[in-house]
Scaffold this motif. Sequence first.
Motif, PDB file in Angstrom:
ATOM      1  N   HIS A 238       0.658  -1.055  -0.105  1.00 22.24           N
ATOM      2  CA  HIS A 238       0.125  -0.114   0.157  1.00 22.24           C
ATOM      3  C   HIS A 238       0.723   1.241   0.059  1.00 22.24           C
ATOM      4  N   ALA A 239       0.629   2.141  -0.862  1.00 20.27           N
ATOM      5  CA  ALA A 239       1.256   3.269  -0.831  1.00 20.27           C
ATOM      6  C   ALA A 239       0.653   4.557   0.127  1.00 20.27           C
ATOM      7  N   GLU A 240       1.457   5.162   0.821  1.00 18.95           N
ATOM      8  CA  GLU A 240       1.026   6.225   1.677  1.00 18.95           C
ATOM      9  C   GLU A 240       0.195   7.333   1.146  1.00 18.95           C
ATOM     10  N   ASP A 241       0.408   7.714  -0.272  1.00 20.50           N
ATOM     11  CA  ASP A 241      -0.430   8.589  -0.958  1.00 20.50           C
ATOM     12  C   ASP A 241      -1.414   8.082  -1.759  1.00 20.50           C
ATOM     13  N   ASP A 242      -2.213   6.852  -1.311  1.00 19.16           N
ATOM     14  CA  ASP A 242      -3.045   6.356  -2.193  1.00 19.16           C
ATOM     15  C   ASP A 242      -4.296   7.292  -1.870  1.00 19.16           C
TER      16      ASP A 242
ATOM     17  N   GLN B 158      -5.306   3.641   5.852  1.00 18.38           N
ATOM     18  CA  GLN B 158      -5.646   3.219   6.986  1.00 18.38           C
ATOM     19  C   GLN B 158      -6.511   1.710   6.817  1.00 18.38           C
ATOM     20  N   LEU B 159      -7.100   1.688   5.630  1.00 22.64           N
ATOM     21  CA  LEU B 159      -7.848   0.525   5.428  1.00 22.64           C
ATOM     22  C   LEU B 159      -6.996  -0.526   5.199  1.00 22.64           C
ATOM     23  N   GLY B 160      -5.841  -0.274   4.461  1.00 20.93           N
ATOM     24  CA  GLY B 160      -4.770  -1.501   4.194  1.00 20.93           C
ATOM     25  C   GLY B 160      -4.229  -1.887   5.840  1.00 20.93           C
ATOM     26  N   HIS B 161      -4.092  -0.844   6.596  1.00 19.00           N
ATOM     27  CA  HIS B 161      -3.616  -1.119   8.035  1.00 19.00           C
ATOM     28  C   HIS B 161      -4.563  -2.201   8.540  1.00 19.00           C
ATOM     29  N   LYS B 162      -5.994  -1.524   8.679  1.00 15.55           N
ATOM     30  CA  LYS B 162      -6.939  -2.201   9.185  1.00 15.55           C
ATOM     31  C   LYS B 162      -7.054  -3.950   8.691  1.00 15.55           C
ATOM     32  N   LEU B 163      -7.086  -3.991   7.543  1.00 20.46           N
ATOM     33  CA  LEU B 163      -7.033  -5.416   7.041  1.00 20.46           C
ATOM     34  C   LEU B 163      -5.962  -6.045   7.524  1.00 20.46           C
TER      35      LEU B 163
ATOM     36  N   LYS C  14       2.261 -15.810  12.455  1.00 16.75           N
ATOM     37  CA  LYS C  14       2.048 -14.285  12.024  1.00 16.75           C
ATOM     38  C   LYS C  14       3.177 -13.941  10.884  1.00 16.75           C
ATOM     39  N   THR C  15       4.160 -14.884  10.698  1.00 20.71           N
ATOM     40  CA  THR C  15       5.346 -14.632   9.865  1.00 20.71           C
ATOM     41  C   THR C  15       4.761 -14.711   8.353  1.00 20.71           C
ATOM     42  N   LYS C  16       3.387 -15.218   8.308  1.00 18.77           N
ATOM     43  CA  LYS C  16       2.892 -15.455   7.062  1.00 18.77           C
ATOM     44  C   LYS C  16       2.251 -14.415   6.501  1.00 18.77           C
ATOM     45  N   VAL C  17       2.192 -13.404   7.454  1.00 15.35           N
ATOM     46  CA  VAL C  17       1.369 -12.077   6.932  1.00 15.35           C
ATOM     47  C   VAL C  17       2.492 -10.810   6.919  1.00 15.35           C
ATOM     48  N   LYS C  18       2.285 -10.021   6.020  1.00 14.28           N
ATOM     49  CA  LYS C  18       3.028  -8.697   5.884  1.00 14.28           C
ATOM     50  C   LYS C  18       2.500  -7.891   5.189  1.00 14.28           C
ATOM     51  N   LEU C  19       2.781  -6.399   5.739  1.00 16.54           N
ATOM     52  CA  LEU C  19       2.324  -5.114   4.972  1.00 16.54           C
ATOM     53  C   LEU C  19       3.420  -4.561   4.764  1.00 16.54           C
ATOM     54  N   ILE C  20       3.663  -4.055   3.612  1.00 16.71           N
ATOM     55  CA  ILE C  20       4.798  -3.298   3.062  1.00 16.71           C
ATOM     56  C   ILE C  20       4.103  -1.998   2.490  1.00 16.71           C
TER      57      ILE C  20
ATOM     58  N   ILE D  11       2.448   1.146  -7.979  1.00 21.11           N
ATOM     59  CA  ILE D  11       3.483   0.525  -7.155  1.00 21.11           C
ATOM     60  C   ILE D  11       4.166  -0.439  -8.009  1.00 21.11           C
ATOM     61  N   SER D  12       3.630  -0.862  -8.873  1.00 25.92           N
ATOM     62  CA  SER D  12       4.439  -1.744 -10.092  1.00 25.92           C
ATOM     63  C   SER D  12       5.603  -0.964 -10.716  1.00 25.92           C
ATOM     64  N   PHE D  13       5.550   0.335 -10.580  1.00 26.54           N
ATOM     65  CA  PHE D  13       6.725   1.188 -11.197  1.00 26.54           C
ATOM     66  C   PHE D  13       7.760   1.218 -10.259  1.00 26.54           C
ATOM     67  N   ASN D  14       7.628   0.638  -8.921  1.00 25.97           N
ATOM     68  CA  ASN D  14       8.788   0.714  -8.190  1.00 25.97           C
ATOM     69  C   ASN D  14       9.853  -0.156  -8.414  1.00 25.97           C
ATOM     70  N   PRO D  15      11.009  -0.107  -9.036  1.00 30.55           N
ATOM     71  CA  PRO D  15      11.977  -1.206  -9.342  1.00 30.55           C
ATOM     72  C   PRO D  15      12.317  -2.091  -8.154  1.00 30.55           C
ATOM     73  N   GLU D  16      12.123  -1.758  -7.042  1.00 35.38           N
ATOM     74  CA  GLU D  16      12.259  -2.780  -5.898  1.00 35.38           C
ATOM     75  C   GLU D  16      11.319  -3.728  -5.546  1.00 35.38           C
ATOM     76  N   LEU D  17      10.066  -3.605  -6.338  1.00 36.88           N
ATOM     77  CA  LEU D  17       9.028  -4.428  -6.122  1.00 36.88           C
ATOM     78  C   LEU D  17       9.307  -5.794  -6.196  1.00 36.88           C
ATOM     79  N   PRO D  18       9.893  -6.373  -7.502  1.00 37.25           N
ATOM     80  CA  PRO D  18      10.129  -7.789  -7.446  1.00 37.25           C
ATOM     81  C   PRO D  18      10.982  -8.240  -6.247  1.00 37.25           C
ATOM     82  N   ALA D  19      11.790  -7.456  -6.011  1.00 40.00           N
ATOM     83  CA  ALA D  19      12.829  -8.117  -4.835  1.00 40.00           C
ATOM     84  C   ALA D  19      11.945  -8.214  -3.587  1.00 40.00           C
TER      85      ALA D  19
END
Length: 401
Positions: free
Chosen positions: A339-343, A349-354, A365-371, A384-392
């Motif tokens: 999730h992007a902060e400037d969405d 906040q909805l991403g955080h809530k989910l 808990k290690t199976k769930v992660k938010l970036i 977000i797919s324009f971020n070159p770091e996404l695949p890594a």
Amino acid sequence: MAGLFSPASASPAPPSSLKGAGRRAWLGARGRGPLAASGGDVLCRGRGSGRGLVRGAGSGFVGRGGAWAEGRGLVRGQSARRCGGAARGSAATGTATGTATGPGRGAGAARPGSSVSFPFFVDLQRPELLLNNTINLYLTTEPGVTVGIWHTVPSSRGAEAQGKDQRWYEEALADAHPVIIYLHGNGGTRAASHRIQFLKTMGAADFHILALDYRGYGDSSGNPTERGFTTDVLALYDWAKARSGNSSILFWGHSMGTGVATNAARKLQEERGVQVDAVILESPYTDIREAAANMPITKIYRQFPGFEYFILDSLALSDMFFRSNENVKVLACPLLMLHAEDDAVVPLQLGHKLFETARSAYKDKTKVKLITFPEKLGLGHDYISFNPELPALVKDFLNIK
């Protein structure tokens, strides 16, 4: 921007004896007022005006003649076709869009216009004009419904893929590279520019990507429904599973597609006892009602009388729920949220809530992660797919080298 409660053309009032759902059905059957609930033209203003109550530019609360977001309407049943206007063909069926060439279609068969066909003037049967290592195919997901799909193979196989037919691409699915079933958001088709960028980014990272247009989108037949979307995704999953050998398969949903992804993953798990290998949710929300209520573009309208009645309740009347907040309580597969902060469409906040809902429910808990992605990157809702770091980042989560 049109007002949320822009008046429709003058028309007789409904009988005073009609209340609640009966009153809404009366209005809907006549295409009158801001709510036309019959047949799926949920937020179409008037009859044939082709306008949603609030029209966003590219991303917004209500698309033309439909319900939620990203510049185009989602909920479009039989009578909703009137709201599309001449750009999408005739009132009842639209205009035929060319010769069918893929499996499940007869040569020269005319296609009715779909509900969502933006961007216009793109030949969906020729993805090679926009992408390398990609072919178009069609899959019948249930009787009378055929969906269009693009298959992009990993860039490492690009030279080998030149000139190959669909059979070669199908056999390539078993080459041990992971397979992404990409479930796009509400606005437009698989040819939208940010989706093409996604295919390029993840193809270059050596993923197979199967990007489908749900029923009623692009060159896919049928009418859009939440249940129908799930049927389409599970049919594609079965098709891919039968051809992918030991390759892992994951669902990647963006925006509205995050709800489609969790619906499909839950159905697989509960009805078949099968876990998809991973679910990735890009710009996710809790459920469609809360997403609509919290979109920044609706902020100025929330205090108006009737906001819940005209906007939020209409989604439920159209059987649109997309309850990711309930689905993640059931899932056990690896779950990554992005999730992007400037969405400006689905607030962070909805991403955080989910994420908190999922983390509370998961035993591991290690199976769930938010970036999250900082505002300074300017990735917003779609990029977000324009971020070159996404695949890594994705490979690290999936433990792929």
